[in-house]
Design a protein around this motif. Structure first.
Motif, PDB file in Angstrom:
ATOM      1  N   LEU A 141      10.370 -10.032   1.763  1.00 56.31           N
ATOM      2  CA  LEU A 141       8.917  -9.984   1.568  1.00 56.31           C
ATOM      3  C   LEU A 141       8.593 -10.299   0.103  1.00 56.31           C
ATOM      4  O   LEU A 141       9.362  -9.963  -0.783  1.00 56.31           O
ATOM      5  CB  LEU A 141       8.390  -8.593   1.941  1.00 56.31           C
ATOM      6  CG  LEU A 141       8.348  -8.306   3.446  1.00 56.31           C
ATOM      7  CD1 LEU A 141       8.020  -6.846   3.694  1.00 56.31           C
ATOM      8  CD2 LEU A 141       7.348  -9.195   4.150  1.00 56.31           C
ATOM      9  N   PRO A 142       7.462 -10.946  -0.148  1.00 52.93           N
ATOM     10  CA  PRO A 142       7.116 -11.310  -1.523  1.00 52.93           C
ATOM     11  C   PRO A 142       6.794 -10.077  -2.365  1.00 52.93           C
ATOM     12  O   PRO A 142       6.515  -9.005  -1.827  1.00 52.93           O
ATOM     13  CB  PRO A 142       5.880 -12.197  -1.364  1.00 52.93           C
ATOM     14  CG  PRO A 142       5.311 -11.827  -0.047  1.00 52.93           C
ATOM     15  CD  PRO A 142       6.454 -11.405   0.807  1.00 52.93           C
ATOM     16  N   SER A 143       6.841 -10.243  -3.700  1.00 58.57           N
ATOM     17  CA  SER A 143       6.575  -9.108  -4.581  1.00 58.57           C
ATOM     18  C   SER A 143       5.126  -8.660  -4.416  1.00 58.57           C
ATOM     19  O   SER A 143       4.249  -9.475  -4.172  1.00 58.57           O
ATOM     20  CB  SER A 143       6.838  -9.499  -6.027  1.00 58.57           C
ATOM     21  OG  SER A 143       6.061 -10.612  -6.381  1.00 58.57           O
ATOM     22  N   GLY A 144       4.902  -7.372  -4.543  1.00 58.81           N
ATOM     23  CA  GLY A 144       3.567  -6.828  -4.349  1.00 58.81           C
ATOM     24  C   GLY A 144       3.272  -6.452  -2.911  1.00 58.81           C
ATOM     25  O   GLY A 144       2.163  -6.052  -2.603  1.00 58.81           O
ATOM     26  N   SER A 145       4.284  -6.568  -2.012  1.00 54.44           N
ATOM     27  CA  SER A 145       4.055  -6.248  -0.600  1.00 54.44           C
ATOM     28  C   SER A 145       4.119  -4.743  -0.342  1.00 54.44           C
ATOM     29  O   SER A 145       4.989  -4.057  -0.883  1.00 54.44           O
ATOM     30  CB  SER A 145       5.121  -6.901   0.280  1.00 54.44           C
ATOM     31  OG  SER A 145       5.083  -8.281   0.141  1.00 54.44           O
TER      32      SER A 145
END
Lengths: 652, 287
Positions: free
Chosen positions: A55-59
């Motif tokens: 999952l991308p950062s900030g998820s």
């Protein structure tokens, strides 16, 4: 095996928050091929990322991604590494970008086998060759030593599949595996996934925006809209009698080679900032009532394995409306706006001799009010033909005239008589110029006064059903659909003699594509100019072209009225193209299968198709084929009269 | 339904790069604003003129009548450091601006026209770039002589080739873009394509490099002056002040050379931080 339960992902970044997935649940069993479909921004790739723990950062993720009993979301680094190798493997959309450019593809595959399977070097080489053979790569031993840049797109995608399959994962994820591939290849690549599920008992998750192409190989389909699952069910049910209005809209937006009419759904997908409290599709839905706008529909079971989230499920099978053909009476009276005579284009390489012969003797004629479709696979010379007509490349032999003027001897104003609509809608607008500026560009060249310019820009904009407020915006603030409308407005504003549409919808999402196709059909029907519509997608051409030419390796292989060419194809290449075009309704088996990939074909002498044609004879290899009349069409193949018999024989 | 007791999984990161870039831009910008203000209001901030000689004595220690003491000629160091900012910042910024204009123009023409124009211009650029920058600056400065205008010309001459190359490379990519083809098919003239489409879009990397380049330009100027080829005494300039003060350091009189050195360091750092920040921001945007 894979069991996603109530998965929600919110991506929080300072200043913005996106609810990428909201309460998504579905599962994939061993040996099953599941299609995950929906438009871009719907959350398809986010699901894939969640499954492989990327999952991308900030998820912020809630719920569970169950995989063989474990939860991927809560795995530690060591468990994830093992999971990515042996559990779930992913095939990326851009295979050439995902392969390391400085190492041979064999090396990359063997490395994986040694790491993940614990094989010895020799054993790994052997099984690498076997893997290559199993995904349909000819000469596997030789291909192992190839570098990624030496492979064609289709070949690179096969290598990707073998890489993913090589670690013997229980789940194979393919993110848009056939986007950018030609139709004849798409079918072949998709068969590889079906094969992986049937023979090795793997689960396969096929992610695609293109319902039609994956319809044939999937067991079940999951439809995503704005991060929510709107419909899940057996492929046959969901694709034939879809119950959710969005699935129906999606299916009706897909152009059909059979001539079915495209029905566009207005509007675009919303970007949600939090899990929705209403039905996200309600603003675009024809069946929406008050309850849809205030309450989020629960996912309910409709039948065995078939569920959907909608208050107003539809029941009637999806009917195909056949397009009524506009009468072409005006065509006869039109004046000739484009004449291409025996044009050749050779791109010379900058260093040394040689070069690429992109067009080899193409002749065309087009009148006002007429629309000419140009189809063919990538590398056939479609884009070169567009550039040639626009005067962006010079013919090395032959002549091109627009409105009676040789393209090489035109003044600035005369150059604006031919206009083009480009494939990349946003990229064809100057990034630091406003929309108003971009549309007015042809008028500036024609020395139209400022006041007159503003008036005509507004008129063109009105025809595109766009609001004046868009005029001061910059390209990066536009959606793809809006940008393409601006591109069409720019082409129209100077009232040109000729408009060339070069793959105008291939970069757009399905429902947006349907909207733009409606606009183009309207524009192309104008009596004031002629239109050339270039596309690799046969179905989009069928909608509104009057005549169609089929290009193959820089030559016209077939030409004729659109219905004639599509319903009664003459040339073996046209037959193969039409046969492999994806169809939603009845699946039609290709009656002609080409034997090799395009890049392996050689077109030095004789018929261009000789290397790939199943009906090839010595005559084909030695004699150049010219267009011969067969009924209403003309085709460049001497065996046309014998073909029906030959095809019948190969069937039995 | 999933187990409600499971806490949400949070994947960290987010926007660190963007915030970092913003901090760099602010800090660099603040340094430069302070330096510029000091240069503009130099006469108000010091009692003494930059070339005024205090008859009371040379090499006075800091404190007392002179905030940072006086140099070997009896001139006020504080005043000279402030006034030197006018020369150093002025020449550096003017020279880089000139280099950007000339380099961009040549780069646009070479990149768009190609062919022999490109070949000729790029070979000239090659000749310029074949010499170490500073050695070339020394030669040009010796040829042109000193004075504000000549020094601007010297430093612009050694920096312009880099911009020509940068813009040319950018234009060669951009001219293949669909929007340039669209402009051509819309009947745009060559001038229109260059001015309206290629120029604004090819300046993106220039915007990032130019501030960094201002810092290097100041170092070049100070270096030339240190060697006696740039600004000469009595005009206040950091490089020449350091040069004059070197012999004092040995005798323990640090105040004649350390303050101009620090002023130079801080200004170059300001330009570097600003340039670095712009670079980071451009990268963060691309991601």
């Amino acid at each position: 095996m894979l069991d996603i339960e109530d998965l929600s992902v919110v991506i929080r970044r300072p200043g913005r928050q996106v609810a990428a997935l909201s309460n998504v649940s579905f599962s994939v069993a061993p040996g099953e091929v599941v299609g995950l479909v929906g438009e871009s921004g719907g959350g398809k790739s986010m699901v894939a990322r969640a499954i492989v723990g990327m999952l991308p950062s900030g998820s912020h993720a809630t719920g569970r991604v169950g995989f063989d009993g474990a939860d991927v979301l809560r795995m530690d680094a060591a468990a994830l590494a093992k999971h990515r190798g042996r559990g779930a493997a992913i095939c990326f959309q851009n295979p050439r970008g995902a392969l390391s450019p400085t190492r041979t593809v064999g090396r990359q595959l063997i490395d994986r086998l040694v790491t993940h399977q614990g094989m010895s070097g020799d054993r790994a080489v052997e099984s690498a060759a076997e893997l290559f053979a199993s995904v349909g790569i000819r000469n596997p031993g030789q291909r192992l030593r190839a570098y990624p840049h030496e492979l064609s797109g289709g070949m690179a995608q096969r290598v990707m599949i073998s890489l993913a399959a090589g670690c013997a994962p229980s789940l194979l994820i393919a993110d848009e595996p056939t986007t950018g591939l030609d139709v004849t290849l798409t079918a072949e690549i998709l068969r590889q996934f079906r094969h992986a599920a049937d023979t090795d008992g793997r689960g396969v998750l096929l992610i695609s925006h293109d319902l039609a192409s994956i319809a044939e190989v999937c067991d079940r389909v999951v439809v995503l809209y704005a991060g929510t699952v709107v419909e899940t069910g057996p492929a046959a049910k969901v694709l034939r009698e879809p119950a959710h209005p969005y699935t129906r809209a999606l299916l009706r937006s897909v152009p059909d080679v059979g001539g079915g009419r495209v029905v566009a759904t207005a509007g675009g997908m919303p970007l949600l900032t939090a899990a929705p409290h209403d039905c996200p599709f309600a603003p675009r839905c024809a069946h929406a009532t008050d309850v849809c706008r205030t309450t989020r529909p629960e996912t309910e079971k409709l039948a065995d394995g078939w569920s959907l989230a909608c208050f107003h499920p539809q029941e009637a099978p999806l009917s195909v409306v056949n397009a009524e053909k506009s009468d072409n009476a005006a065509t006869e009276a039109g004046r000739i706006v484009l004449r291409v005579e025996d044009a050749h284009v050779v791109y010379r390489s900058r260093f040394g001799s040689g070069g690429h012969h992109a067009l080899r003797g193409v002749s065309l004629e087009l009148r006002t009010g007429e629309t000419l479709g140009v189809v063919g696979e990538s590398g056939c010379g479609k884009s070169t033909l567009a550039k040639l007509i626009m005067g962006l490349v010079e013919p090395s032999a032959g002549a091109v005239a627009v409105a009676g003027k040789d393209v090489r001897k035109r003044s600035r104003v005369e150059r604006t008589r031919a206009q083009m609509v480009f494939q990349d809608p946003i990229g064809s607008l100057s990034p630091r110029r406003t929309v108003a500026d971009s549309i007015a560009e042809p008028l500036r060249a024609a020395k139209v006064s400022t006041a007159d310019r503003a008036r005509r820009v507004e008129a063109a904009l009105g025809r595109m059903e766009l609001d004046d407020s868009i005029l001061t915006r910059y390209p990066h603030e536009l959606s793809g659909g809006q940008a393409q409308r601006i591109g069409i407005a720019r082409a129209l504003v100077g009232e040109p003699d000729l408009i060339v549409f070069d793959e105008p919808t291939s970069a757009l999402d399905v429902t947006v594509q349907a909207q733009i196709l409606e606009v183009i059909a309207d524009v192309a029907a104008d009596a004031g100019h002629g239109s050339v519509f270039i596309s690799h997608d046969l179905a989009t051409v069928r909608g509104f072209a009057d005549r169609v030419v089929v290009l193959y390796l820089g030559r016209v292989v077939e030409e004729g009225p659109v219905d004639e060419v599509f319903d009664h194809p003459r040339h073996p290449y046209t037959r193969a193209l039409l046969g492999s075009a994806p169809r939603l309704g009845a699946t039609r088996a290709a009656d002609v299968q080409l034997v090799k990939d395009l890049d392996e074909a050689d077109a030095a002498t004789g018929c261009a198709l000789a290397a790939r044609c199943p009906f090839v004879t010595d005559t084909c290899r030695s004699q150049e084929q010219t267009l011969q009349p067969y009924g209403e069409s003309r085709a460049a193949c001497w065996r046309v009269p014998e073909l029906p018999a030959l095809i019948g024989k190969s069937d039995s | 339904m999933a187990d409600p007791q499971l806490a949400p999984v949070v994947i960290g990161g987010g926007d660190r790069d963007r915030r970092f870039a913003r901090a760099l831009i602010y800090v660099g910008g603040a340094i430069l604003v302070v330096a510029a203000l000091a240069a503009v209001f130099a006469p108000l901030l010091s009692k003494w003129g930059p070339t005024e000689i205090d008859p009371a004595g040379t090499l006075a220690t800091p404190g007392g009548a002179h905030l940072l003491g006086t140099d070997g000629n009896g001139m006020d160091v504080w005043s000279r450091v402030l006034h030197a900012a006018r020369i150093d910042l002025g020449i550096a910024v003017c020279a880089v601006a000139l280099a950007v204009v000339v380099g961009t123009l040549l780069g646009l023409l070479a990149g768009y026209l190609g062919g022999w124009v490109d070949d000729v211009l790029m070979r000239i650029v090659d000749i310029f770039q074949a010499f170490p920058t500073f050695i070339l600056a020394l030669a040009v400065a010796a040829l042109l002589g000193d004075g504000f205008g000549n020094l601007v010309l010297t430093i612009a001459a050694v920096n312009a080739p880099a911009y020509a190359r940068l813009v040319r490379a950018e234009v060669r990519t951009l001219r293949e873009m669909a929007y340039i083809e669209a402009a051509k098919t819309s009947g745009a003239s060559m001038f229109g394509i260059l001015w309206r489409h290629l120029l604004p879009n090819s300046l993106t990397p220039v915007r990032v490099i130019a501030p960094l380049n201002c810092g290097w330009a100041m170092l070049t100027l100070a270096g030339l002056s240190f060697l006696g080829l740039g600004v000469t005494v009595p005009t206040a300039e950091w490089g020449s002040m350091i040069s004059l003060g070197t012999s004092d350091v040995v005798a323990g009189r640090w105040w004649t050379s350390v303050p101009p050195g620090l002023a130079l360091l801080v200004c170059v750092l300001g330009f570097s931080l600003l340039g670095e920040g712009l670079q980071e921001r451009a990268d963060a945007k691309r991601r």
